[in-house]
Each structure stands twice: as C-alpha cells, then as structure tokens.
Design a protein around this motif. Structure first.
Motif, PDB file in Angstrom:
ATOM      1  N   ASN A 167      36.551  37.800  42.569  1.00 45.84           N
ATOM      2  CA  ASN A 167      35.351  38.907  42.696  1.00 45.84           C
ATOM      3  C   ASN A 167      36.493  40.209  42.677  1.00 45.84           C
ATOM      4  OD1 ASN A 167      33.576  41.027  43.206  1.00 45.84           O
ATOM      5  ND2 ASN A 167      32.544  39.745  44.700  1.00 45.84           N
ATOM      6  N   LEU A 168      36.188  40.964  41.702  1.00 45.97           N
ATOM      7  CA  LEU A 168      37.061  42.282  41.524  1.00 45.97           C
ATOM      8  C   LEU A 168      36.400  43.417  41.988  1.00 45.97           C
ATOM      9  CD1 LEU A 168      38.326  42.200  37.590  1.00 45.97           C
ATOM     10  CD2 LEU A 168      39.648  42.024  39.935  1.00 45.97           C
ATOM     11  N   ARG A 189      43.002  36.033  47.497  1.00 48.89           N
ATOM     12  CA  ARG A 189      42.551  36.783  48.685  1.00 48.89           C
ATOM     13  C   ARG A 189      42.947  38.348  48.603  1.00 48.89           C
ATOM     14  NH1 ARG A 189      46.185  37.419  52.473  1.00 48.89           N
ATOM     15  NH2 ARG A 189      47.469  35.538  51.812  1.00 48.89           N
ATOM     16  N   LEU A 190      44.379  38.339  47.975  1.00 44.49           N
ATOM     17  CA  LEU A 190      44.899  39.889  48.023  1.00 44.49           C
ATOM     18  C   LEU A 190      43.856  40.588  47.080  1.00 44.49           C
ATOM     19  CD1 LEU A 190      48.468  38.877  47.948  1.00 44.49           C
ATOM     20  CD2 LEU A 190      47.339  40.014  49.861  1.00 44.49           C
ATOM     21  N   VAL A 191      43.505  40.230  46.025  1.00 47.16           N
ATOM     22  CA  VAL A 191      42.607  40.974  45.065  1.00 47.16           C
ATOM     23  C   VAL A 191      41.408  41.264  45.663  1.00 47.16           C
ATOM     24  CG1 VAL A 191      41.554  40.816  42.785  1.00 47.16           C
ATOM     25  CG2 VAL A 191      43.974  40.069  43.172  1.00 47.16           C
ATOM     26  N   LYS A 216      50.982  44.332  41.949  1.00 42.13           N
ATOM     27  CA  LYS A 216      51.360  44.466  43.115  1.00 42.13           C
ATOM     28  C   LYS A 216      50.770  43.129  43.995  1.00 42.13           C
ATOM     29  CE  LYS A 216      52.358  46.576  47.115  1.00 42.13           C
ATOM     30  NZ  LYS A 216      53.733  46.816  47.553  1.00 42.13           N
ATOM     31  N   ALA A 217      49.743  42.547  43.471  1.00 37.58           N
ATOM     32  CA  ALA A 217      49.158  41.252  44.278  1.00 37.58           C
ATOM     33  C   ALA A 217      49.837  40.198  43.921  1.00 37.58           C
ATOM     34  CB  ALA A 217      47.516  41.135  43.717  1.00 37.58           C
TER      35      ALA A 217
END
Length: 425
Positions: free
Chosen positions: A232-233, A415-417, A262-263
C-alpha cells in the motif's frame, strides 16, 4: 625508442572498445596526464590519459573504429630527443586496427594481462609528495583513497588510473564479474532474418553485447528465486508530498523511487542475510547498503550506485540520483560510480508495468523489481477500500540467500514503505 600506446582496459569487464574520438593529432606534444582520446567501453564513454611524455608521431587506429582489443597498439609517441618524423615501422605492425569480432575469444583478452607489471613498485614520492597523474589524483579524491598506500605502476613508480581499479576508501570491495568464475555462455548460431520481410540489421554496440553476455551468464549460472508482495503506497505518497513541500525552497524534489531506494537499503540492514555476495566457496556479507539503480540510456542500461543509502537522508539520495541519471544518459559516469553495489533496484512503474521479475546482476545476490502503483480494491482495517497498490518482486540468488531470508527482506521492505516514517528515523 618509440613508445607504444595501447588500448587500455577501462573497466573490469572490458575486452574491446570503440575509439570514439582522438583529442590529439600527429605532431602534438603531450605530457603525463594529458587526455589522448575518448573511448567507448561496455558501459560508458571515458577519457584516456597518457602517462608518457613526447610527440605523437602516429595515430594507428582511426576515430570511430570499434572492436579494438584491449592491449592493441593505437598510437606511437616519440620520447624527447628521438626522431619524431619516422617511428620505427616495426613498432606499428602489431597496431593495425583489429577486426571487430562480435564475440571475443577468451584467449584474446590475454594481452591486457601480459602487459601488466609483474610486481608493482612501492609508491614513489618527492619528499612528502606522492607521484600520481592528475586523473589518478581526481579519482583518488572521489573514491576516498589514500594515494600514499597505493603502489604505482607508471614510470618511476608514478600512480596512474589503472592502479586505483577496485580500490575505495570506504565502499565494500567490488568483486570481479561473475563471468570470470563461471563457464562461458553457450554461443547461439547467428539468426537469419526471414526472406521477404522488410528489415534493417545493425551492429550491436559494446554495451549491448556486454548486457547480452552478462544476462545470459546470470540466467545460466545463478539459481533465481522470486518473491512478490503487494504494498500500500498511500502513506508513502502522503509523506512524499509533505517532504517536497518542505524541500521546495532548496530546489529538491523527491521521487517515489528515491524513497524506495532508501527503503530497500534500510531493509537490507535489517535483514543482513540478503546483503551478501556469493563467491563460489565464500560468502561476503556487507556492512553497508550500496544500491545500484537501473537507468535506461540510449542503447542499453546502466546502474549508477547510491553508496551508503541506508544512512543518507532522502534529500541527498534524490540529489545524487538526479545527477547520476543525467550523467549516465550523457555517458559521463566514472567507473567507480557504476561498478560495485551490494544490491540492485529496477523500477518499471513509470512504464505502466504492473509486475516483473528482474535478472540478478552478478556478483550481487539480489535485485528488487518495482511495478506501477495503481488504484485497486484492498483490505484496510478489515474493510475493502480503494488504495494505491504496488507489486514488488525480489529476485534472490538461492545459492547465497535462503527463501526464508528473502521473505524476511520482502516483509521488511513492505513494512517500511507502508509506514515510511520508520525508515527516516
């Protein structure tokens, strides 16, 4: 005695190149550090400097000649006090422009090795000053290399560009291309176009030949495993909008790709088992995430590197990526800017591609393939909603990375995104 100037190896994978342009003419006087020519390698067009001094007496390979083997003589320089008008005919004989064989035989790459010094002398210096060519000094500064610790192979121990190959002040050591350790790819018979169909046949560039060879070797020798997640963005897109509002006064604009770089880097540090390189009977684990980012350029693809992306602010990643991409398209990248990297990222979302599986770029052990973000029905808080969803697929070298570790990496990346503030902390 006349000095033979030979076709240099300007990258670890280079076996032949194109002499794109001479920057000197016969009769010119040159000094150590002067640029002689522009040479098209398998990745970029690069400047070639001389370490010798004297007068250019003969240019033996014409501008635009391709398929020039590494080690072939391309010019003759007469040293001071020698007859500049008549170079020895014998010296010019082996320098005839080589025929452009599409697939160089392995044995033909040997001249570059034979011409290398058997034992590099220690760095020579005048007092406290290390002897080095101007280009070598620039590269050392860019790479963070201490010239005092480098052995020079030039005249009187002078440090030249070739002595800096593979050296870096802080980056993980770049491994030799997987081609060196693997069996040669099977060469297919030349394809013949069907009769009666209008067509045009063009010669492959050095870059396209290298891409074809390396991708074939990767698929033949690297057992790929593919893992896909939907992400999910919406939270990342909202954060990007907020960050860009704050960065506008500095002329910086973040792309979604900058945040994904980065992610990926942070996820690699969270799951170090995926930040590795397979070396036959060894496994190298990297302590930093250097992300090779695929950039499409005329005639092929190149992967400039964002070094230390796990610790860099996204504003710096965006600035560096913009500069690297522009210079990549202009063919102006230096070797250390596209050789190395600990993992790769390829984003085809801007082309509307929903999902794809990328080929690993050896000796790296993983590459992340990013698809387009699109509105889809998605479960949010146990209810069906419309959200911006992106499919991401990781390709992993199963010799080095277990499926469970690959799954942990993909979960960390997702998770990071989806909660992007975590990767900025």
């Amino acid at each position: 005695m006349p000095i033979e100037i030979k076709m240099p190896a300007l990258s670890p994978t280079m076996e032949e190149g194109t002499l794109a342009k001479w920057l000197v003419k016969e009769g010119d006087t040159v000094s150590s550090g002067d640029i002689l020519a522009e040479i098209e390698t398998d990745k970029a067009t690069m400047e070639f400097e001389t370490i010798d001094e004297g007068t250019v007496t003969k240019l033996l390979v014409a501008e635009g000649t391709d398929g020039v083997k590494v080690g072939a003589v391309i010019a003759i320089i007469a040293a001071e006090g020698e007859d500049a008008s008549a170079p020895a005919a014998k010296a010019a004989e082996p320098a005839a422009a080589p025929k452009a064989d599409p697939v160089p035989a392995k044995a033909e790459a040997a001249p570059a090795k034979a011409d290398a010094p058997k034992a590099a002398p220690p760095p020579a210096s005048d007092g406290s000053r290390v002897k080095a060519s101007p280009l070598a000094r620039r590269l050392a500064e860019q790479q963070g290399v201490d010239l005092g610790a480098v052995a020079g192979s030039g005249p009187n121990g002078r440090i030249v560009k070739a002595d800096l190959a593979g050296k870096s002040g802080a980056a993980p050591a770049a491994a030799a291309p997987a081609a060196a350790a693997s069996a040669p790819a099977t060469v297919a018979a030349p394809a013949v176009a069907p009769e009666g169909i209008p067509a045009e046949t063009s010669k492959l560039s050095n870059m396209r030949k290298t891409i074809a060879r390396r991708l074939t070797e990767s698929k033949q020798t690297v057992p790929h495993i593919y893992l896909t997640v939907d992400i999910n963005l919406d939270a990342l897109l909202k954060l990007r909008e907020q960050l860009n509002a704050g960065l506008a006064s500095r002329g910086i604009k973040l792309s979604v790709n900058d945040l994904l770089i980065k992610a990926q880097a942070v996820a690699l540090m969270e799951v170090p088992a995926c930040n590795v390189m397979f070396g036959g009977d060894t496994l190298t684990s990297f302590k930093r995430a250097d992300i090779s980012v695929a950039v499409s350029i005329p005639g092929g693809l190149i992967t400039p590197i964002i070094t230390g992306a796990d610790t860099k602010p996204v504003s710096l990643i965006a600035t560096e990526m913009k500069d690297l991409a522009e210079r990549a398209r202009d063919g102006k990248l230096q070797p250390h800017e596209y050789q190395g990297g600990t993992a790769s990222l390829s984003n085809m979302g801007m082309f509307g591609i929903k999902q794809f599986e990328a080929v690993i770029n050896p000796p790296q052990a993983m590459i992340l393939a990013i698809g387009a973000g699109e509105k889809r029905p998605y479960i949010v808080n146990d209810a069906v909603q419309i959200a911006t969803i992106m499919s991401a697929t990781g390709s992993f070298d199963h010799r080095a990375i277990d499926g469970a570790d690959g799954a942990k990496f993909m979960a960390a990346f997702k998770r990071l995104v989806e909660a992007p503030l975590g990767m900025l902390a």
